[in-house]
Design an enzyme around this catalytic site. Structure first.
Site, mmCIF file in Angstrom:
data_model
loop_
_atom_site.group_PDB
_atom_site.id
_atom_site.type_symbol
_atom_site.label_atom_id
_atom_site.label_comp_id
_atom_site.label_asym_id
_atom_site.label_seq_id
_atom_site.Cartn_x
_atom_site.Cartn_y
_atom_site.Cartn_z
ATOM 1 N N ASP A 1 68.648 35.915 96.619
ATOM 2 C CA ASP A 1 69.029 36.688 95.440
ATOM 3 C C ASP A 1 69.059 35.728 94.254
ATOM 4 O O ASP A 1 69.858 34.793 94.217
ATOM 5 C CB ASP A 1 70.411 37.332 95.639
ATOM 6 C CG ASP A 1 70.680 38.438 94.619
ATOM 7 O OD1 ASP A 1 69.850 38.626 93.710
ATOM 8 O OD2 ASP A 1 71.725 39.096 94.731
ATOM 9 N N ASP B 1 63.963 40.373 92.032
ATOM 10 C CA ASP B 1 64.680 39.111 92.227
ATOM 11 C C ASP B 1 65.400 39.019 93.568
ATOM 12 O O ASP B 1 66.272 38.163 93.740
ATOM 13 C CB ASP B 1 65.692 38.914 91.107
ATOM 14 C CG ASP B 1 66.772 39.990 91.104
ATOM 15 O OD1 ASP B 1 66.495 41.112 91.567
ATOM 16 O OD2 ASP B 1 67.887 39.718 90.638
ATOM 17 N N GLU B 2 65.027 39.840 94.527
ATOM 18 C CA GLU B 2 65.791 39.889 95.775
ATOM 19 C C GLU B 2 64.863 40.241 96.924
ATOM 20 O O GLU B 2 64.002 41.118 96.803
ATOM 21 C CB GLU B 2 66.904 40.929 95.644
ATOM 22 C CG GLU B 2 67.859 41.015 96.803
ATOM 23 C CD GLU B 2 68.910 42.093 96.586
ATOM 24 O OE1 GLU B 2 69.771 42.237 97.477
ATOM 25 O OE2 GLU B 2 68.885 42.783 95.545
#
Length: 482
Positions: free
Chosen positions: A11, A105-106
């Site tokens: 993350d 983003d993860e």
């Protein structure tokens, strides 16, 4: 549950805001808020400096301004975020063929499937190597969680924030989870959390002790069964490489309700083109066009039209959306518009041109059957709309280039002026200059890379340890590496 912590969850830390700080030297270490800046804007991401002031994601921007009046408020630059995301996902793809992106983003990574980890020592080395690679390639930090299941890996990365790594050793799951709030578990939102609190259950330990039968009685069979398993640290979900999208859509919320029918139609057509751009970006086509209209009284209407076959033709989607608009009453004002495409496929109809022509012909027949009306001129922008027009042309935080002063970014605009700070990601904080919004030497520009010279990671992660090491076991669960 796996016997080794070979599921990794990454993350990125305050992704949008961190990217903006990396791109703008003058904002490093300062409060930054990224999101919609109008009266109805919402915070997308806040930097950790802004979070310490009480600002958080999904908060109305107006409230954020009251909490952090001196923060930098910026409009998102999704082209930059997607570029950085692609760099990160490329690194993850080098670790394993099983990468499950959850957002820009993860992502989850199955390290065992990639042969990059089979025990705690190799998993930790891989996680640390990934964090170092991400920082070298993008200039940003990410937090890593390692565990024997997806649920625990995600919890670990959250506990490791910011810029840390947490490995949960198999066998320590219940001990780690026990004192945590029930809200840490997936699917336990504010309503369920409050319901459990009223029943005397505030920690994961309370759920485990209550037993499955009691949880089923409280929240229902499916949810209760799942809650009990999660409270025991049990999660057998695999990492899935392909998460097939069911639809593609875009929408905009307007600072001021739209009343002019011509403007509403123009916005719908603009959204349709943006929707097709997203559709093509993922190499898909769609069969059903959907229009979403939220009116002045917050009532939301949706209309849809199914085409003869899948398409990614902007003319077809635009004209279908315009036809759907004709069936919606917008006289009271419109606060939000959205256009989407569902029924996705990986091919397009062969006779797209004929389909577009059919759509135009149908629209023309509809117009011919309507009673003739006097043509209404498009209203000229009012004088007091100058600031809104400037904000649309020069969004705060977006890149510009000046023929004399070079690359910079917009600090703000209004009263016919735009203020620019001239700096680059690898420069010192730059100077600030103000120009007329129609200055011929000033133009919008593409974002610069966050790292001037990205290192060569073409052979990574070949050097990472892959074999089981009996004498180099990692320290126990719960240890965080800053």
């Amino acid at each position: 549950m796996r016997p080794a912590p070979t599921i990794l969850h990454l993350d990125m830390d305050a992704f949008y805001a961190s990217a903006e700080q990396a791109a703008k030297p003058s904002l490093r270490g300062k409060a930054v808020v990224v999101g919609g800046l109008g009266p109805r804007g919402v915070v997308a991401t806040a930097s950790y400096e802004a979070r310490r002031l009480g600002v958080h994601s999904a908060m109305p921007t107006a409230q954020a301004r009251r909490l952090a009046p001196n923060a930098a408020y910026l409009v998102p630059r999704f082209s930059l975020y997607r570029t950085v995301s692609d760099q990160v996902m490329e690194l993850l793809g080098r670790l394993s063929p099983l990468v499950e992106p959850l957002s820009l983003d993860e992502a989850f990574v199955d390290l065992e499937a990639g042969g990059t980890a089979d025990d705690s020592a190799s998993a930790r080395a891989t996680g640390e190597g990934l964090r170092a690679a991400i920082r070298a390639v993008t200039g940003l930090s990410g937090s890593v969680g390692l565990a024997g299941s997806k649920m625990l890996a995600k919890i670990a990365s959250e506990e490791a924030k910011p810029d840390g790594l947490l490995l949960i050793e198999p066998g320590t799951e219940r001990e780690l989870l026990a004192p945590m709030s029930v809200r840490i578990l997936p699917g336990v939102g504010p309503a369920t959390g409050d319901h459990l609190r009223r029943a005397g259950m505030t920690t994961v330990h309370d759920l485990a002790e209550a037993g499955e039968a009691e949880l089923v009685r409280l929240v229902g069979k499916a949810h209760g069964h799942g809650l009990h398993r999660m409270a025991l640290g049990l999660d057998d979900r695999p990492v899935v490489a392909e998460r097939d999208a069911k639809s593609v859509s875009v929408e905009d919320t307007f600072d001021v309700d739209l009343h002019d029918r011509v403007r509403v139609r123009a916005e719908v057509e603009r959204l349709a083109v943006r929707c097709v751009e997203r559709l093509r970006a993922v190499d898909r086509s769609g069969r059903t066009v959907v229009l979403k209209v939220r009116r002045y009284d917050f009532s939301t209407l949706t209309r849809s039209e199914t085409l003869r076959g899948p398409t990614d033709d902007p003319t077809v989607v635009r004209e279908a959306a315009a036809r759907l608009l004709e069936s919606v009453d917008t006289t009271g004002g419109v606060r939000l518009l959205g256009v989407g495409v569902t029924g996705l496929a990986d091919y397009t109809q062969e006779d797209l041109f004929a389909q577009a022509a059919d759509a135009r012909e149908l629209a023309q027949r509809d117009r011919e059957h309507q009673a003739p009306a006097a043509e209404e001129p498009v209203p000229e922008p009012e004088a007091d709309n100058g600031d809104q027009l400037a904000a649309r042309r020069w969004p705060a935080g977006h890149d510009v280039h000046h023929e004399e002063h070079g690359h910079g970014w917009v600090q703000g605009s209004g009263i016919g002026r735009v203020t620019v700070r001239f700096e680059e990601p690898w420069s010192a904080p730059g100077r600030v200059l103000t120009f007329r919004i129609d200055d011929p030497l000033l133009r919008p520009a593409d974002p610069l890379p966050l790292v001037r010279e990205s290192p060569d990671y073409s052979s990574w992660p070949a050097s990472l340890p892959k074999s089981r090491s009996s004498g180099a076991a990692a320290s126990g669960g719960g240890e965080s590496s800053p």
